[in-house]
Design a protein around this motif. Structure first.
Motif, mmCIF file in Angstrom:
data_model
loop_
_atom_site.group_PDB
_atom_site.id
_atom_site.type_symbol
_atom_site.label_atom_id
_atom_site.label_comp_id
_atom_site.label_asym_id
_atom_site.label_seq_id
_atom_site.Cartn_x
_atom_site.Cartn_y
_atom_site.Cartn_z
ATOM 1 N N SER A 220 -2.495 6.900 -4.356
ATOM 2 C CA SER A 220 -2.087 5.543 -4.704
ATOM 3 C C SER A 220 -2.166 4.530 -3.660
ATOM 4 O O SER A 220 -1.454 4.616 -2.587
ATOM 5 C CB SER A 220 -0.406 5.828 -5.110
ATOM 6 N N LEU A 221 -3.016 3.819 -3.900
ATOM 7 C CA LEU A 221 -3.662 2.694 -2.556
ATOM 8 C C LEU A 221 -2.987 1.439 -2.887
ATOM 9 O O LEU A 221 -2.371 0.711 -1.988
ATOM 10 C CB LEU A 221 -5.135 2.598 -2.574
ATOM 11 N N VAL A 228 -0.764 -6.283 3.534
ATOM 12 C CA VAL A 228 -0.233 -6.637 2.046
ATOM 13 C C VAL A 228 0.394 -5.227 1.620
ATOM 14 O O VAL A 228 1.349 -5.019 0.981
ATOM 15 C CB VAL A 228 -1.482 -6.699 1.138
ATOM 16 N N ARG A 229 -0.496 -3.976 2.019
ATOM 17 C CA ARG A 229 0.138 -2.785 1.618
ATOM 18 C C ARG A 229 1.546 -2.515 2.402
ATOM 19 O O ARG A 229 2.329 -1.981 1.470
ATOM 20 C CB ARG A 229 -0.860 -1.576 1.875
ATOM 21 N N THR A 230 1.760 -2.776 3.610
ATOM 22 C CA THR A 230 2.907 -2.750 4.318
ATOM 23 C C THR A 230 4.303 -3.393 3.357
ATOM 24 O O THR A 230 5.196 -2.913 3.393
ATOM 25 C CB THR A 230 2.852 -3.045 5.704
ATOM 26 N N GLY A 231 4.003 -4.405 2.879
ATOM 27 C CA GLY A 231 4.797 -5.315 2.125
ATOM 28 C C GLY A 231 5.221 -4.819 0.897
ATOM 29 O O GLY A 231 6.252 -4.760 0.517
ATOM 30 N N ILE A 232 4.627 -3.858 0.447
ATOM 31 C CA ILE A 232 5.045 -3.377 -1.143
ATOM 32 C C ILE A 232 5.286 -1.736 -0.750
ATOM 33 O O ILE A 232 6.112 -1.273 -1.810
ATOM 34 C CB ILE A 232 3.637 -3.536 -2.056
ATOM 35 N N MET A 233 4.658 -1.045 0.086
ATOM 36 C CA MET A 233 4.710 0.264 0.422
ATOM 37 C C MET A 233 5.253 0.293 2.089
ATOM 38 O O MET A 233 4.345 0.653 2.796
ATOM 39 C CB MET A 233 3.575 1.033 0.001
ATOM 40 N N PRO A 240 -0.550 4.276 9.102
ATOM 41 C CA PRO A 240 -1.641 3.200 8.803
ATOM 42 C C PRO A 240 -2.887 3.493 7.914
ATOM 43 O O PRO A 240 -3.446 4.845 7.936
ATOM 44 C CB PRO A 240 -2.116 3.008 10.194
ATOM 45 N N LEU A 241 -3.480 2.562 7.382
ATOM 46 C CA LEU A 241 -4.496 2.602 6.212
ATOM 47 C C LEU A 241 -5.763 3.308 7.124
ATOM 48 O O LEU A 241 -6.345 4.181 6.596
ATOM 49 C CB LEU A 241 -5.220 1.403 5.799
ATOM 50 N N GLU A 242 -5.994 3.029 8.316
ATOM 51 C CA GLU A 242 -7.237 3.685 9.062
ATOM 52 C C GLU A 242 -7.046 4.935 9.341
ATOM 53 O O GLU A 242 -7.876 6.008 8.695
ATOM 54 C CB GLU A 242 -7.463 3.108 10.575
ATOM 55 N N GLU A 243 -5.651 5.562 9.375
ATOM 56 C CA GLU A 243 -5.541 7.020 9.847
ATOM 57 C C GLU A 243 -5.519 7.686 8.131
ATOM 58 O O GLU A 243 -6.099 8.898 7.877
ATOM 59 C CB GLU A 243 -4.391 7.367 9.989
ATOM 60 N N LEU A 244 -5.253 6.987 7.101
ATOM 61 C CA LEU A 244 -5.285 7.485 5.639
ATOM 62 C C LEU A 244 -6.835 7.677 5.515
ATOM 63 O O LEU A 244 -7.313 8.721 4.989
ATOM 64 C CB LEU A 244 -4.507 6.509 4.733
ATOM 65 N N ARG A 245 -7.655 6.784 5.844
ATOM 66 C CA ARG A 245 -9.129 6.745 5.413
ATOM 67 C C ARG A 245 -9.866 7.793 6.273
ATOM 68 O O ARG A 245 -10.416 8.446 5.516
ATOM 69 C CB ARG A 245 -9.562 5.336 5.810
ATOM 70 N N LYS A 273 -10.254 -12.098 -4.584
ATOM 71 C CA LYS A 273 -11.776 -11.731 -3.936
ATOM 72 C C LYS A 273 -11.760 -10.618 -2.833
ATOM 73 O O LYS A 273 -12.254 -9.700 -2.514
ATOM 74 C CB LYS A 273 -12.881 -12.650 -3.819
ATOM 75 N N LYS A 274 -10.741 -11.338 -1.814
ATOM 76 C CA LYS A 274 -10.604 -10.661 -0.372
ATOM 77 C C LYS A 274 -10.098 -9.230 -0.588
ATOM 78 O O LYS A 274 -10.287 -8.145 0.027
ATOM 79 C CB LYS A 274 -10.049 -11.313 0.460
ATOM 80 N N ASP A 275 -9.104 -9.023 -1.830
ATOM 81 C CA ASP A 275 -8.604 -7.672 -1.976
ATOM 82 C C ASP A 275 -9.716 -6.762 -2.360
ATOM 83 O O ASP A 275 -9.430 -5.719 -2.204
ATOM 84 C CB ASP A 275 -7.399 -8.038 -2.933
ATOM 85 N N VAL A 276 -10.180 -7.362 -3.544
ATOM 86 C CA VAL A 276 -11.551 -6.347 -3.737
ATOM 87 C C VAL A 276 -12.684 -5.963 -2.855
ATOM 88 O O VAL A 276 -12.732 -4.805 -2.544
ATOM 89 C CB VAL A 276 -12.415 -6.973 -5.158
#
Ligand code: SAH
Length: 349
Positions: A220-221, A228-233, A240-245, A273-276
């Motif tokens: 669930s990304l 942005v992700r920290t704001g909602i999750m 962190p996203l980098e570790e997830l990746r 667009k920046k989100d995509v």
């Protein structure tokens, strides 16, 4: 309920055989009991009619069978069924049967409530009360398999761990339940038809890869931009996203299994667009599929489904980047059975 009695379904077949030897009986009684519990789905010791009466009474004195019970079954106008499932200690979880023309999918819970606090998810409001036991997870699947046979004339075909809770926060019990679901002594289902969905806990994604699991993985990304992700999750700060990746790259390298991302596009949150672009950059390292999930409102405001234009933008850009994308419409909304709506609403808890 007598809490000093142990749940007999926590015992393996070997442990049951040893138990019978320990009380001066024959080890093969262990096989018989195991079969009653897992193939015949016995809910009581009295029902185990191939055992002598004295043996059944002895078992009842030592053990309990902590079977789940469906308190309320609701049926949606689109065929979806939601079960409010009562656990032996009185707590409730929910599980959902989702039918299509060719498949029946069970969406099962892994915890009572959830410890992650995603701000758009109704389950998060419940907080985490406890982990489900392997047999409580197995039972949800078994019940839905029976419902599928009764209402749709076919067995269950797929399982998704997308109900209440974070499956990786209950790692051992979820793995044990999957072992049982896939074993010939349980339901004999192929692991390829099971998907575990996680909010993304890097260490445990690596562990799954090391454990060489055979089921599919969904993440669930919802945003590939950290702030942005920290704001909602909010737990995104901790993982962190980098570790997830990196953990997902490790998963792919070990399993060669394509990764699915679940992703809701909200108005004014991640609809640009920046989100995509960030999403494309994030998932480029391995073959990926993005499921754009429709938002199911859980209360009055903060989150709004993005305009169809934003979804089109996602679809066009992702496809151009060679990423498979599907737009998923929710099922069972009228009975609060859709993604993120599981919160024991409409039943007494
Ligand atoms: N904790 C796991 C399992 C839950 S799966 C996980 O996060 O993957 C439930 C899915 O529904 C997740 O992808 C979740 O992000 C999504 N979801 C939660 N609330 C939602 C909502 N209100 N509308 C649509 N999807 C939602």
């Amino acid at each position: 309920m007598n809490n000093t009695r142990r749940d007999i379904r926590a015992l393996s077949k070997e442990e049951l055989r040893t138990f019978f030897e320990g009380v001066g009986d024959k080890a093969f009684r262990g096989n018989q009991v195991y079969e009653w519990l897992w193939q015949k789905g016995a809910h009581t010791f009295e029902a185990m009619t191939s055992l002598p009466k004295a043996t059944r009474e002895m078992l009842a004195a030592h053990f309990s069978i902590n079977h789940i019970k469906v308190d309320v079954m609701q049926r949606s106008s689109d065929g979806t069924i939601k079960n409010a499932v009562r656990l032996h200690d009185g707590l409730l979880v929910e599980s959902v049967l989702i039918p299509t023309d060719t498949r029946t999918t069970a969406c099962v819970s892994s915890q009572v409530g959830c410890s992650l606090n995603c701000s758009f998810c109704a389950t998060a409001r419940l907080k985490r009360m406890r982990n489900l036991l392997p047999d409580e997870i197995f039972d949800q699947v078994k019940v839905i398999d029976e419902q599928s046979r009764t209402f749709f004339g076919r067995p269950l075909s797929n399982i998704v761990f997308m109900g209440m809770g974070e499956p990786l926060m209950n790692y051992n019990n979820v793995m044990k339940a999957i072992d049982k679901i896939t074993s010939e002594e349980g339901l004999g289902m192929s692991a390829k038809r099971i998907t575990v969905s996680t909010s993304g806990i890097p260490k445990l994604i690596r562990k799954m890869a090391d454990d060489e699991v055979k089921f599919k993985l969904a993440v669930s990304l919802h945003s590939a931009i950290s702030s942005v992700r920290t704001g909602i999750m909010p737990f995104n700060e901790q993982f962190p996203l980098e570790e997830l990746r990196e953990a997902l790259a490790y998963w792919y390298q070990k399993t060669k299994n394509r990764i699915t991302y679940e992703y809701v596009v909200w108005k004014d949150i991640n609809d640009q667009k920046k989100d995509v672009e960030a999403l494309i950059k994030f998932c480029r390292f391995a073959p990926s599929k993005v499921n754009l999930i429709e938002y199911n409102p859980i209360d009055d405001g903060e989150f709004k489904q993005a305009d169809p234009k934003a979804l089109e933008l996602y679809q066009t850009m992702l496809e151009a980047a060679g990423i498979t994308v599907t737009i998923r419409h929710s099922r069972g909304k009228d009975i609060d059975a859709a993604c993120g709506q599981l919160a024991n609403k409409g039943v007494n808890s």
